[in-house]
Design a protein around this motif. Structure first.
Motif, mmCIF file in Angstrom:
data_model
loop_
_atom_site.group_PDB
_atom_site.id
_atom_site.type_symbol
_atom_site.label_atom_id
_atom_site.label_comp_id
_atom_site.label_asym_id
_atom_site.label_seq_id
_atom_site.Cartn_x
_atom_site.Cartn_y
_atom_site.Cartn_z
ATOM 1 N N MET A 1 0.790 -1.363 -0.054
ATOM 2 C CA MET A 1 0.020 -0.111 0.348
ATOM 3 C C MET A 1 1.133 1.667 0.304
ATOM 4 N N ARG A 2 0.864 2.757 -0.541
ATOM 5 C CA ARG A 2 1.365 3.290 -1.145
ATOM 6 C C ARG A 2 1.315 3.936 0.278
ATOM 7 N N PRO A 3 2.276 4.932 1.354
ATOM 8 C CA PRO A 3 1.965 5.734 2.121
ATOM 9 C C PRO A 3 1.331 6.191 2.613
ATOM 10 N N HIS A 4 1.039 7.244 1.457
ATOM 11 C CA HIS A 4 -0.590 8.312 1.760
ATOM 12 C C HIS A 4 -1.418 7.293 1.923
ATOM 13 N N ARG A 5 -1.661 6.568 1.092
ATOM 14 C CA ARG A 5 -3.330 5.522 1.131
ATOM 15 C C ARG A 5 -2.745 5.025 2.430
ATOM 16 N N ALA A 6 -2.352 4.980 3.114
ATOM 17 C CA ALA A 6 -2.189 3.917 4.657
ATOM 18 C C ALA A 6 -2.655 4.657 5.503
ATOM 19 N N THR A 7 -2.331 6.027 5.657
ATOM 20 C CA THR A 7 -2.055 7.578 6.867
ATOM 21 C C THR A 7 -3.271 7.533 6.524
ATOM 22 N N ILE A 8 -4.551 7.719 5.222
ATOM 23 C CA ILE A 8 -6.086 8.153 4.918
ATOM 24 C C ILE A 8 -6.016 6.589 5.302
ATOM 25 N N GLY A 9 -5.995 5.646 5.158
ATOM 26 C CA GLY A 9 -6.548 4.452 6.126
ATOM 27 C C GLY A 9 -6.899 4.389 6.930
ATOM 28 N N LYS B 1 2.737 7.922 11.135
ATOM 29 C CA LYS B 1 2.971 7.971 9.731
ATOM 30 C C LYS B 1 3.256 9.260 9.340
ATOM 31 N N LEU B 2 2.596 10.161 9.723
ATOM 32 C CA LEU B 2 2.498 11.630 9.470
ATOM 33 C C LEU B 2 3.505 12.477 10.348
ATOM 34 N N TYR B 3 3.976 12.027 11.143
ATOM 35 C CA TYR B 3 4.812 13.828 12.675
ATOM 36 C C TYR B 3 5.953 12.514 12.774
ATOM 37 N N VAL B 4 6.223 11.205 13.282
ATOM 38 C CA VAL B 4 7.327 10.733 13.660
ATOM 39 C C VAL B 4 8.437 10.371 12.389
ATOM 40 N N ARG B 5 7.163 9.571 11.628
ATOM 41 C CA ARG B 5 8.248 8.329 10.728
ATOM 42 C C ARG B 5 7.713 8.614 9.508
ATOM 43 N N CYS C 1 2.952 11.769 -2.302
ATOM 44 C CA CYS C 1 2.824 12.399 -0.821
ATOM 45 C C CYS C 1 5.001 12.909 -0.532
ATOM 46 N N ALA C 2 5.050 12.151 -2.476
ATOM 47 C CA ALA C 2 6.524 13.852 -2.142
ATOM 48 C C ALA C 2 5.346 15.685 -2.452
ATOM 49 N N VAL C 3 4.394 15.981 -2.577
ATOM 50 C CA VAL C 3 4.546 17.037 -2.651
ATOM 51 C C VAL C 3 2.911 17.635 -1.128
ATOM 52 N N ARG C 4 4.516 18.686 -0.770
ATOM 53 C CA ARG C 4 4.357 19.084 0.740
ATOM 54 C C ARG C 4 2.177 19.667 0.082
ATOM 55 N N SER C 5 2.138 20.061 0.142
ATOM 56 C CA SER C 5 0.227 20.540 -0.317
ATOM 57 C C SER C 5 -0.250 19.332 0.116
ATOM 58 N N VAL C 6 -0.244 18.156 -0.430
ATOM 59 C CA VAL C 6 -0.475 16.773 0.365
ATOM 60 C C VAL C 6 -0.422 16.237 1.190
ATOM 61 N N ARG C 7 0.412 16.800 1.705
ATOM 62 C CA ARG C 7 1.256 16.228 3.265
ATOM 63 C C ARG C 7 0.264 17.211 4.574
ATOM 64 N N HIS C 8 0.415 18.110 4.616
ATOM 65 C CA HIS C 8 -0.488 19.705 4.421
ATOM 66 C C HIS C 8 -1.793 19.190 4.818
ATOM 67 N N ARG C 9 -2.527 19.122 4.023
ATOM 68 C CA ARG C 9 -3.943 18.550 4.276
ATOM 69 C C ARG C 9 -4.377 17.090 4.888
ATOM 70 N N ILE D 1 -6.687 17.261 7.966
ATOM 71 C CA ILE D 1 -7.291 16.439 7.894
ATOM 72 C C ILE D 1 -6.999 15.812 9.130
ATOM 73 N N PHE D 2 -6.059 14.974 9.404
ATOM 74 C CA PHE D 2 -5.903 14.592 11.390
ATOM 75 C C PHE D 2 -6.560 14.967 12.540
ATOM 76 N N TRP D 3 -6.107 16.149 11.955
ATOM 77 C CA TRP D 3 -6.481 17.094 13.350
ATOM 78 C C TRP D 3 -8.248 17.461 13.861
ATOM 79 N N VAL D 4 -8.417 17.830 12.302
ATOM 80 C CA VAL D 4 -9.725 17.845 11.998
ATOM 81 C C VAL D 4 -10.706 16.237 12.563
ATOM 82 N N VAL D 5 -10.434 15.009 12.603
ATOM 83 C CA VAL D 5 -11.162 14.380 12.479
ATOM 84 C C VAL D 5 -10.708 13.834 14.524
#
Length: 116
Positions: free
Chosen positions: A1-9, A68-72, A82-90, A94-98
């Motif tokens: 699974m891709r890293p950004h999808r694992a985070t959203i999952g 996955k978002l902050y520590v590692r 996931c290399a795009v800064r705006s994706v990681r920021h978004r 979302i994490f801090w809203v959910v």
């Protein structure tokens, strides 16, 4: 699974577990507020013994997402989403809203007596 999808999952699974944790108490109240009645709504209270399990699962998924978002934060190849800064920021927004919404739902049994 891709890293950004694992985070959203992880975020989605944590939110789903938080909904499960609050289904015993907030579910019937929400149904009554929406005008949906019936004896089947009271059957949601059968989920109450599983509430601590749902809370533990939800916290575990949120911990994985936080890690996955902050520590590692994984290194991504050029061109990956996931290399795009705006994706990681978004994802972090979302994490801090959910998470606060999920914590409010999970703690509903503590203050549910104010509504009943």
């Amino acid at each position: 699974m891709r890293p950004h999808r694992a985070t959203i999952g992880s975020l989605l699974m944590g939110a789903a577990a938080a909904l499960g944790a609050s289904a015993c108490c907030a579910g019937p109240l929400l149904l009554v507020v929406l005008g949906v009645g019936g004896a089947w709504g009271s059957r949601l209270s059968a989920l109450q013994p599983f509430q601590p399990l749902f809370v533990v699962v939800s916290v575990a998924f949120f911990a994985v997402a936080f890690r996955k978002l902050y520590v590692r934060a994984e290194a991504c190849a050029t061109g990956e989403a996931c290399a795009v800064r705006s994706v990681r920021h978004r994802q972090r927004v979302i994490f801090w809203v959910v998470v606060p919404a999920a914590l409010t739902l999970m703690s509903f049994p503590l203050y549910a007596s104010l509504f009943y």
